[in-house]
Design a protein around this motif. Structure first.
Motif, PDB file in Angstrom:
ATOM      1  N   GLY A 164      47.437  39.730  18.678  1.00  0.00           N
ATOM      2  CA  GLY A 164      47.621  40.286  20.024  1.00  0.00           C
ATOM      3  C   GLY A 164      46.304  40.521  20.723  1.00  0.00           C
ATOM      4  O   GLY A 164      46.113  40.109  21.887  1.00  0.00           O
ATOM      5  N   PHE A 165      45.382  41.208  20.029  1.00  0.00           N
ATOM      6  CA  PHE A 165      44.057  41.442  20.626  1.00  0.00           C
ATOM      7  C   PHE A 165      43.356  40.120  20.909  1.00  0.00           C
ATOM      8  O   PHE A 165      42.666  39.969  21.925  1.00  0.00           O
ATOM      9  N   GLY A 166      43.517  39.151  20.007  1.00  0.00           N
ATOM     10  CA  GLY A 166      42.886  37.855  20.205  1.00  0.00           C
ATOM     11  C   GLY A 166      43.417  37.139  21.437  1.00  0.00           C
ATOM     12  O   GLY A 166      42.646  36.554  22.205  1.00  0.00           O
ATOM     13  N   SER A 211      42.347  35.356  26.701  1.00  0.00           N
ATOM     14  CA  SER A 211      42.841  35.109  28.064  1.00  0.00           C
ATOM     15  C   SER A 211      41.845  35.607  29.101  1.00  0.00           C
ATOM     16  O   SER A 211      41.569  34.928  30.101  1.00  0.00           O
ATOM     17  N   MET A 212      41.295  36.799  28.854  1.00  0.00           N
ATOM     18  CA  MET A 212      40.304  37.336  29.796  1.00  0.00           C
ATOM     19  C   MET A 212      39.047  36.478  29.815  1.00  0.00           C
ATOM     20  O   MET A 212      38.473  36.223  30.880  1.00  0.00           O
ATOM     21  N   ALA A 213      38.615  36.052  28.615  1.00  0.00           N
ATOM     22  CA  ALA A 213      37.423  35.215  28.559  1.00  0.00           C
ATOM     23  C   ALA A 213      37.649  33.862  29.230  1.00  0.00           C
ATOM     24  O   ALA A 213      36.736  33.293  29.835  1.00  0.00           O
ATOM     25  N   VAL A 214      38.886  33.349  29.145  1.00  0.00           N
ATOM     26  CA  VAL A 214      39.214  32.061  29.758  1.00  0.00           C
ATOM     27  C   VAL A 214      39.266  32.172  31.276  1.00  0.00           C
ATOM     28  O   VAL A 214      38.844  31.264  31.999  1.00  0.00           O
ATOM     29  N   ILE A 215      39.763  33.281  31.786  1.00  0.00           N
ATOM     30  CA  ILE A 215      39.864  33.458  33.238  1.00  0.00           C
ATOM     31  C   ILE A 215      38.483  33.602  33.869  1.00  0.00           C
ATOM     32  O   ILE A 215      38.265  33.216  35.027  1.00  0.00           O
ATOM     33  N   VAL A 273      34.243  43.374  34.623  1.00  0.00           N
ATOM     34  CA  VAL A 273      35.325  44.122  33.974  1.00  0.00           C
ATOM     35  C   VAL A 273      36.051  43.241  32.959  1.00  0.00           C
ATOM     36  O   VAL A 273      36.377  43.677  31.848  1.00  0.00           O
ATOM     37  N   LEU A 274      36.314  41.991  33.338  1.00  0.00           N
ATOM     38  CA  LEU A 274      36.992  41.065  32.430  1.00  0.00           C
ATOM     39  C   LEU A 274      36.217  40.896  31.128  1.00  0.00           C
ATOM     40  O   LEU A 274      36.767  40.993  30.022  1.00  0.00           O
ATOM     41  N   TYR A 275      34.900  40.658  31.260  1.00  0.00           N
ATOM     42  CA  TYR A 275      34.097  40.401  30.068  1.00  0.00           C
ATOM     43  C   TYR A 275      33.915  41.657  29.215  1.00  0.00           C
ATOM     44  O   TYR A 275      33.875  41.575  27.975  1.00  0.00           O
TER      45      TYR A 275
END
Length: 634
Positions: free
Chosen positions: A32-34, A39-43, A114-116
């Protein structure tokens, strides 16, 4: 020789995964954490591409006069013959004279930050859970190995080097932990990154995605070819390590013997040979598997060049924005980087699974026959032991004991004598159920010991072996090993009975003296006395004394013999001895040759018979006289 390659690589890997899945909740947490962090890193690159578009659009805005419309600028450029620039301008949200929108740019960059940050925090939580899962799995594996060793028959240790067993229970399990600690979360993250990145690439440009995917078959072929060649080398590496550990353990245990016979150089040469085998296998395994990463980097660079060239042409034609191309180039790097990471992790994964296969081979070894559910047991134990037509052999093609009959009445001392290899110690091993017989039966107070639980059976035996064993701990702890809840008075009484108390009190720390590794800080005779004291304290119903006084001097032996008589009083005792002077008072003497009982009786009757016992006795006591006579002057 070990197998050249893994027998069941996929099967061993599946078994490891099954063990990891025992921590199912935490594994799902890792996943789940992965997923969220990836997803955040991809965006992130897509959002950064938007920031680039804002800067680039602002730069173009400054190149044209305020008050013009986008359509007027495009028409002006086409009339001037700048069709490519016109196509580029038409693909952006042009506002002539407006400049860079720093407010929008600030919000976009804040969102990326924030994403990173969130992605990093989630990856940290994922790492904590991964460590917990791996370490709990390995701890469970160690527990299983420890329990398995206690269930293995002695025949397994007869045919397996102790160093090899130690290597599997320490080096191999540690290697599994390190391999999966480094690969589990990274492998999951890499796979998720590949999937997420591919989706974003397809969203931006299917054509560029097709170009990026063209290098995948090449990467797959390279990885498969290298894996096929490196996998057998990892098996050789850990098999060679096990053999090296076996040699080291053997030489260190017999260090004094090696020095006495001047075999240091031979031991060194053997070490060098085995060490060289470990080096060769390790170097070859790491070298072959290490080829993956630079080759994958080369493939990645080819992919980067193709994407950059074709992307630049698409920007020039106005089909893509420069921000999209920048994002796609970053995605192409993100796409090939996890593939490169997965390829570089193959060597770690192979090494870990190779070790796992060796550990699973130990766990799959045949165990002792399980005890019966409602096993009978005599209560109380009187100590009548009967061998009825017993046959046994360590190897099917080499018979040792055949059709043996023997009765030991309660309280009787039965001495077993005979030449080396006659089967004396084997009898004590059989009555303790260290080995199961192939024919006949052995009974304790009328109950077949093959039907008894091994634990309660052995609790009624006190054993003193020729090869003494002491663990690292105080003298008090070593004596009390035979009785867990023994009081201080009982420990001292047992020590006094075994003539241990005097020498213990001469030590600076007395009973708190710590026995070093294998008891090297006390003499061989003192070690044997400590094991005798241990047997005294256990207060068993049946005694097995296998050359129990072989390492003590003559004076101490006479003292211990008196204590032994007290200890044997009212107990069935099996005494295995080479020195026949120690068993003259035995109630019953059994003489063995080649696994058969050739004579039985007491000391006087056997001497009077003039058979094997008389020859053995004469060889021990008459030989010195004969030698003296032979050596005397005429």
């Amino acid at each position: 020789m070990p197998p050249a390659r893994a027998k069941d690589f996929k099967g061993s890997f599946r078994r490891l995964v099954d063990r990891l899945l025992r921590q199912r909740a935490m594994v799902w947490g890792v996943v789940g954490f992965g997923v969220i962090a990836t997803s955040m890193a991809v965006i992130g690159p897509k959002v950064l591409g938007h920031a680039t578009d804002i800067v680039f659009t602002g730069f173009l805005n400054g190149q044209f006069a305020d008050g013009q419309t986008k359509a007027e600028v495009v028409a002006q450029l086409r009339n001037a013959g700048n069709d490519k620039l016109a196509s580029l301008v038409s693909s952006v949200d042009l506002q002539p004279g407006a400049g860079i929108d720093f407010h929008s740019l600030g919000w976009v960059l804040t969102g990326v930050l924030v994403l990173y940050v969130l992605a990093s925090l989630l990856q940290w939580f994922q790492g904590v859970l991964t460590t917990t899962v791996v370490q709990k799995t390995v701890a469970g594996l160690r527990d299983d190995v420890e329990a398995k060793i206690n269930r293995l028959p002695l025949s397994y240790f007869d045919r397996t080097d102790r160093g090899e067993v130690l290597s599997r229970t320490t080096n191999d399990i540690d290697n599994i932990a390190q391999s999966f600690q480094q690969t589990m979360s990274q492998l999951l993250t890499s796979i998720l990154m590949v999937i997420g990145t591919l989706v974003m690439m397809l969203v931006i440009s299917p054509l560029l995605s097709l170009v990026a995917l063209l290098t995948l078959p090449l990467a797959f072929v390279i990885t498969k070819a290298v894996t096929k060649r490196s996998q057998p080398e990892f098996m050789k590496q850990w098999a060679s390590t096990g053999r090296l550990n076996g040699h080291i353990e053997e030489v260190f245990t017999g260090h004094e013997v090696v020095k006495v016979f001047g075999r240091q150089q031979e031991a060194r040469d053997e070490f060098d040979t085995r060490n060289e085998a470990v080096f060769a296998a390790s170097f070859k395994a790491q070298f072959i598997s290490g080829v993956i990463q630079p080759v994958m980097m080369f493939v990645s660079n080819i992919n980067y060049v193709l994407v950059a060239v074709i992307g630049g042409l698409r920007v020039a034609s106005g089909t893509l924005s420069i921000g999209d191309v920048q994002a796609f180039i970053q995605y192409s790097r993100q796409f090939t980087q996890p593939l490169t990471q997965v390829a570089s992790m193959i060597n770690l994964l192979q090494s870990g699974v190779a070790s796992a296969e060796r550990v699973f081979a130990l766990l799959d070894e045949p165990e002792e026959r399980p005890d019966e559910a409602d096993a009978p047991f005599p209560d109380p134990v009187r100590g009548r032991v009967v061998f009825e037509d017993v046959s046994f052999s360590y190897s099917p093609d080499e018979p040792l004991i055949e059709h043996l009959d023997l009765v030991a009445e309660p309280g009787q001392t039965v001495a077993i004598v005979g030449p080396t290899g006659a089967g004396k110690t084997t009898l004590s091993n059989l009555v303790l159920r260290f080995y199961d017989i192939q024919g006949g039966r052995i009974t304790l107070d009328g109950v077949d010991i093959a039907r008894m639980d091994r634990g309660p059976l052995r609790e009624n035996f006190g054993v003193v072996l020729q090869d003494t064993w002491l663990f690292k701990g105080t003298i008090r702890d070593n004596i009390a090993y035979g009785a867990h809840r023994a009081s201080e008075e009982q420990i001292i009484a047992a020590a006094e009975a075994a003539y241990v108390d005097h020498f213990v009190r001469t030590l600076p720390d007395g009973y708190d003296t710590v026995i070093e590794d294998e008891g090297t800080n006390v003499s061989a005779g003192q070690r044997q006395l400590l094991t005798i004291a241990r047997a005294f304290l256990a207060n068993p119903a049946i005694l097995v004394l296998d050359e129990a006084t072989s390492s003590v001097d003559t004076r101490t032996e006479s003292l211990v013999q008196g204590a032994m008589e007290q200890l044997r009083s009212g107990r069935t005792s099996f005494v295995i001895a080479h020195r026949l002077s120690t068993i003259r008072d035995a109630d019953h003497i059994v003489v063995m040759e080649d696994g058969h009982i050739v004579e039985q009786g007491n000391h006087d009757s056997l001497r009077a018979a003039g058979g094997v016992y008389e020859r053995l006795y004469s060889a021990q006591f008459a030989a010195p006289v004969g030698e003296s006579a032979i050596g005397a002057p005429e």
